[in-house]
Design a protein around this motif. Structure first.
Motif, PDB file in Angstrom:
ATOM      1  N   VAL A 199      -2.771 -10.847 -13.285  1.00 40.04           N
ATOM      2  CA  VAL A 199      -2.772  -9.583 -14.029  1.00 40.04           C
ATOM      3  C   VAL A 199      -3.664  -8.589 -13.298  1.00 40.04           C
ATOM      4  O   VAL A 199      -4.820  -8.899 -12.973  1.00 40.04           O
ATOM      5  N   ILE A 200      -3.117  -7.411 -13.024  1.00 43.05           N
ATOM      6  CA  ILE A 200      -3.887  -6.340 -12.389  1.00 43.05           C
ATOM      7  C   ILE A 200      -4.351  -5.378 -13.481  1.00 43.05           C
ATOM      8  O   ILE A 200      -3.535  -4.832 -14.229  1.00 43.05           O
ATOM      9  N   ASP A 201      -5.650  -5.185 -13.579  1.00 41.26           N
ATOM     10  CA  ASP A 201      -6.224  -4.477 -14.719  1.00 41.26           C
ATOM     11  C   ASP A 201      -5.875  -2.997 -14.791  1.00 41.26           C
ATOM     12  O   ASP A 201      -5.735  -2.439 -15.875  1.00 41.26           O
ATOM     13  N   SER A 202      -5.728  -2.336 -13.644  1.00 40.33           N
ATOM     14  CA  SER A 202      -5.685  -0.867 -13.627  1.00 40.33           C
ATOM     15  C   SER A 202      -4.291  -0.265 -13.780  1.00 40.33           C
ATOM     16  O   SER A 202      -4.150   0.952 -13.816  1.00 40.33           O
ATOM     17  N   VAL A 203      -3.250  -1.106 -13.882  1.00 40.34           N
ATOM     18  CA  VAL A 203      -1.880  -0.586 -13.842  1.00 40.34           C
ATOM     19  C   VAL A 203      -1.059  -1.114 -15.011  1.00 40.34           C
ATOM     20  O   VAL A 203      -1.525  -1.926 -15.815  1.00 40.34           O
ATOM     21  N   GLY A 204       0.203  -0.630 -15.066  1.00 39.46           N
ATOM     22  CA  GLY A 204       1.107  -1.044 -16.121  1.00 39.46           C
ATOM     23  C   GLY A 204       2.275  -1.836 -15.574  1.00 39.46           C
ATOM     24  O   GLY A 204       2.120  -2.684 -14.691  1.00 39.46           O
ATOM     25  N   GLY A 205       3.478  -1.520 -16.091  1.00 42.03           N
ATOM     26  CA  GLY A 205       4.656  -2.281 -15.720  1.00 42.03           C
ATOM     27  C   GLY A 205       5.362  -1.804 -14.468  1.00 42.03           C
ATOM     28  O   GLY A 205       6.254  -2.485 -13.963  1.00 42.03           O
ATOM     29  N   ALA A 206       4.985  -0.644 -13.945  1.00 43.67           N
ATOM     30  CA  ALA A 206       5.699  -0.037 -12.810  1.00 43.67           C
ATOM     31  C   ALA A 206       5.227  -0.575 -11.467  1.00 43.67           C
ATOM     32  O   ALA A 206       5.158   0.164 -10.478  1.00 43.67           O
ATOM     33  N   LEU A 207       4.949  -1.858 -11.406  1.00 48.13           N
ATOM     34  CA  LEU A 207       4.325  -2.449 -10.223  1.00 48.13           C
ATOM     35  C   LEU A 207       5.197  -2.401  -8.975  1.00 48.13           C
ATOM     36  O   LEU A 207       4.680  -2.353  -7.853  1.00 48.13           O
ATOM     37  N   ILE A 208       6.511  -2.425  -9.147  1.00 48.43           N
ATOM     38  CA  ILE A 208       7.398  -2.340  -7.977  1.00 48.43           C
ATOM     39  C   ILE A 208       7.110  -1.069  -7.192  1.00 48.43           C
ATOM     40  O   ILE A 208       7.194  -1.052  -5.949  1.00 48.43           O
ATOM     41  N   TRP A 209       6.737  -0.004  -7.902  1.00 45.75           N
ATOM     42  CA  TRP A 209       6.561   1.308  -7.269  1.00 45.75           C
ATOM     43  C   TRP A 209       5.096   1.687  -7.076  1.00 45.75           C
ATOM     44  O   TRP A 209       4.808   2.640  -6.365  1.00 45.75           O
ATOM     45  N   THR A 210       4.177   0.937  -7.656  1.00 45.17           N
ATOM     46  CA  THR A 210       2.749   1.190  -7.417  1.00 45.17           C
ATOM     47  C   THR A 210       2.133   0.129  -6.509  1.00 45.17           C
ATOM     48  O   THR A 210       1.143   0.395  -5.823  1.00 45.17           O
ATOM     49  N   HIS A 211       2.716  -1.073  -6.494  1.00 42.54           N
ATOM     50  CA  HIS A 211       2.165  -2.185  -5.714  1.00 42.54           C
ATOM     51  C   HIS A 211       3.266  -2.901  -4.922  1.00 42.54           C
ATOM     52  O   HIS A 211       3.238  -4.120  -4.756  1.00 42.54           O
ATOM     53  N   GLY A 212       4.240  -2.119  -4.433  1.00 42.11           N
ATOM     54  CA  GLY A 212       5.362  -2.719  -3.728  1.00 42.11           C
ATOM     55  C   GLY A 212       4.944  -3.538  -2.522  1.00 42.11           C
ATOM     56  O   GLY A 212       5.413  -4.668  -2.315  1.00 42.11           O
ATOM     57  N   SER A 213       4.067  -3.011  -1.697  1.00 40.19           N
ATOM     58  CA  SER A 213       3.645  -3.711  -0.490  1.00 40.19           C
ATOM     59  C   SER A 213       2.878  -4.982  -0.836  1.00 40.19           C
ATOM     60  O   SER A 213       3.041  -6.024  -0.183  1.00 40.19           O
TER      61      SER A 213
END
Length: 279
Positions: A256-270
């Motif tokens: 679980v990443i604390d600072s983000v929501g469900g849009a991980l494909i586009w915020t944490h893609g790499s």
């Protein structure tokens, strides 16, 4: 790069191809109501040397509608893709509602390593169901029991209603992604090719994923990494961010990443792709 079309029972299934021409092949399975057109940003795919095959589930995008769509029929289409690519297995990423489709593929031995991002949970697992809010429990029950039909639901729900629901149930950090371009424009286009072109196909997927899946997650022998954002407020994503899933199967892990929501494909893609590109 040219998209790939698989023909089975005179019905075609399209896989959108993007990323690095000679990159590592990775399968992508999108979320509810979405065609395969919206996935990782091209820059993330190129930088991590990934060649992505993003499926248009039947009835969406360039894929034909299939009256008999099932988890098995989707898995069979991916098996045919692998035959085309001369592969026995492929790494895969599933987003949101794509999760149960990926679990089924894992059970059939065609997935080497899996990543589930902001995934829908097994909502008919008793302990997981108890964590849902009452409105979600009622909705799951009405869909899985057949009380809510496609025709009835379509009277009160459409493409715009779907977008309003997603935005309305999102955290502020997700809204910043979902309501700004380029994502906003690409998301609407993707949904137009999905729920906007075939509500019946959308409801097929909804019914499959909100009903008992008909297979046991405990029998999966593939490594499955689950990634969630602490501010993912979707009512049908994992209510405990994959904790129960990880307890059910020793092959499952969750972060679980604390600072983000469900849009991980586009915020944490790499970050997501790096788990696959060096394995």
């Amino acid at each position: 790069m040219k998209d790939i079309y698989i023909l089975k029972d005179n019905l075609k299934t399209c896989f959108r191809v993007s990323g690095a021409e000679l990159g590592k092949p990775v399968l992508y399975i999108n979320g509810a109501g979405m065609s395969g057109s919206l996935n990782f940003y091209q820059e993330d795919l190129i930088n991590n040397n990934i060649k992505l095959y993003s499926i248009d589930r039947p009835g969406f995008g360039q894929s034909d509608f299939n009256e008999d769509k099932s988890f098995s029929s989707i898995t069979e289409s991916v098996e045919l893709l692998l035959r085309e690519l001369k592969l026995d297995q492929i790494d895969a990423v599933a987003f949101s509602q794509g999760a149960p489709f990926l679990y089924h593929m894992c059970l059939h031995g065609i997935i080497k390593e899996a990543v589930v991002v902001s995934g829908q949970d097994d909502l008919h697992d008793k302990s997981t169901f108890e964590l849902l809010d009452e409105n979600t429990k009622n909705f799951v029950n009405s869909v899985s029991s057949g009380q809510l039909t496609c025709d009835e639901f379509q009277k009160t729900f459409n493409l715009d209603g779907f977008i309003d629901f997603v935005i309305g149930t999102s955290s502020e950090v997700d809204k910043k992604v979902y309501t700004q371009d380029p994502y906003k424009k690409m998301y609407r286009e993707c949904l137009q090719e999905g729920i906007g072109s075939s509500f019946k196909s959308y409801f097929q997927d909804l019914s499959m994923c909100l009903s008992p899946w008909g297979f046991n997650l405990e029998e999966v022998t593939t490594d499955v990494f689950h990634l969630y954002g602490k501010h993912d407020y979707s009512p049908v994503h994992s209510p405990d961010f994959g904790l129960t899933l990880a307890r059910r199967n020793s092959m499952f892990t969750a972060e679980v990443i604390d600072s983000v929501g469900g849009a991980l494909i586009w915020t944490h893609g790499s970050y997501i792709l790096k788990r696959l590109c060096y394995n």
